[in-house]
Scaffold this motif. Sequence first.
Motif, mmCIF file in Angstrom:
data_model
loop_
_atom_site.group_PDB
_atom_site.id
_atom_site.type_symbol
_atom_site.label_atom_id
_atom_site.label_comp_id
_atom_site.label_asym_id
_atom_site.label_seq_id
_atom_site.Cartn_x
_atom_site.Cartn_y
_atom_site.Cartn_z
ATOM 1 N N THR A 1 -2.713 10.060 -11.725
ATOM 2 C CA THR A 1 -2.254 10.941 -10.655
ATOM 3 C C THR A 1 -1.911 10.068 -9.456
ATOM 4 O O THR A 1 -2.709 9.217 -9.053
ATOM 5 N N LEU A 2 -0.723 10.262 -8.904
ATOM 6 C CA LEU A 2 -0.236 9.408 -7.822
ATOM 7 C C LEU A 2 -0.197 10.160 -6.498
ATOM 8 O O LEU A 2 0.260 11.297 -6.440
ATOM 9 N N ASP A 3 -0.641 9.502 -5.446
ATOM 10 C CA ASP A 3 -0.577 10.039 -4.087
ATOM 11 C C ASP A 3 0.348 9.134 -3.280
ATOM 12 O O ASP A 3 0.104 7.928 -3.168
ATOM 13 N N TYR A 4 1.399 9.699 -2.728
ATOM 14 C CA TYR A 4 2.375 8.929 -1.948
ATOM 15 C C TYR A 4 1.703 8.115 -0.847
ATOM 16 O O TYR A 4 2.121 6.996 -0.544
ATOM 17 N N LEU A 5 0.652 8.658 -0.262
ATOM 18 C CA LEU A 5 -0.012 7.983 0.855
ATOM 19 C C LEU A 5 -0.717 6.692 0.427
ATOM 20 O O LEU A 5 -1.045 5.854 1.271
ATOM 21 N N ASP A 6 -0.920 6.496 -0.871
ATOM 22 C CA ASP A 6 -1.510 5.253 -1.377
ATOM 23 C C ASP A 6 -0.478 4.139 -1.492
ATOM 24 O O ASP A 6 -0.826 2.992 -1.759
#
Length: 185
Positions: free
Chosen positions: A113-118
Amino acid sequence: MGLCLTTSTYSKETTENLIEKENWVLEGDVYMQETIGNRGHDSSFNIRFGKEGGTATQQLDFSAYEQVDAINYRMLAIGCNNEGTQWCHAGTAYDEVIVTLNYGDEQWQHNITLDYLDGFSLHETTSIPTGYSTTGSVSIWARDVGLWNGWYGPVTADHYLSVTHSVPAYDPVLDDPNFLNSITG
């Protein structure tokens, strides 16, 4: 007369990157993008996924390795949290990526799962085969969970796959027919 016992020993070696940019097969809402300069990674290309989803697959040849002990895969990835017409940083529709490694009849699946903020984040996995095969593959499936028109889905880069394999070590008794004669006279 003496008795000489010997055992076979192995050393472990790890290959360089087996991924080749030109060998990716793309299906669906996915494309390869050349990159210019550093955009959070070192790769010369990205694989980008759209709202319909797509798959990038690369076939692998393991015939050069007598015994594969581990398949090591890593990549960088970034997602877009957009919902509807929001920008990537504004939503909570986290993009998902599924990496599947195949080695003969064995298969391992890794959900990310990817979070743009990372930003571009490193994702690594190691799979341990229990059998022997000469073929395998790595496959990446992803899509834009926010379903926004355009290329606002996951982006992957710096794809790296190596194999840790056993190599028979030199055994003078087994490998040199003259060895026993040289020590017994």
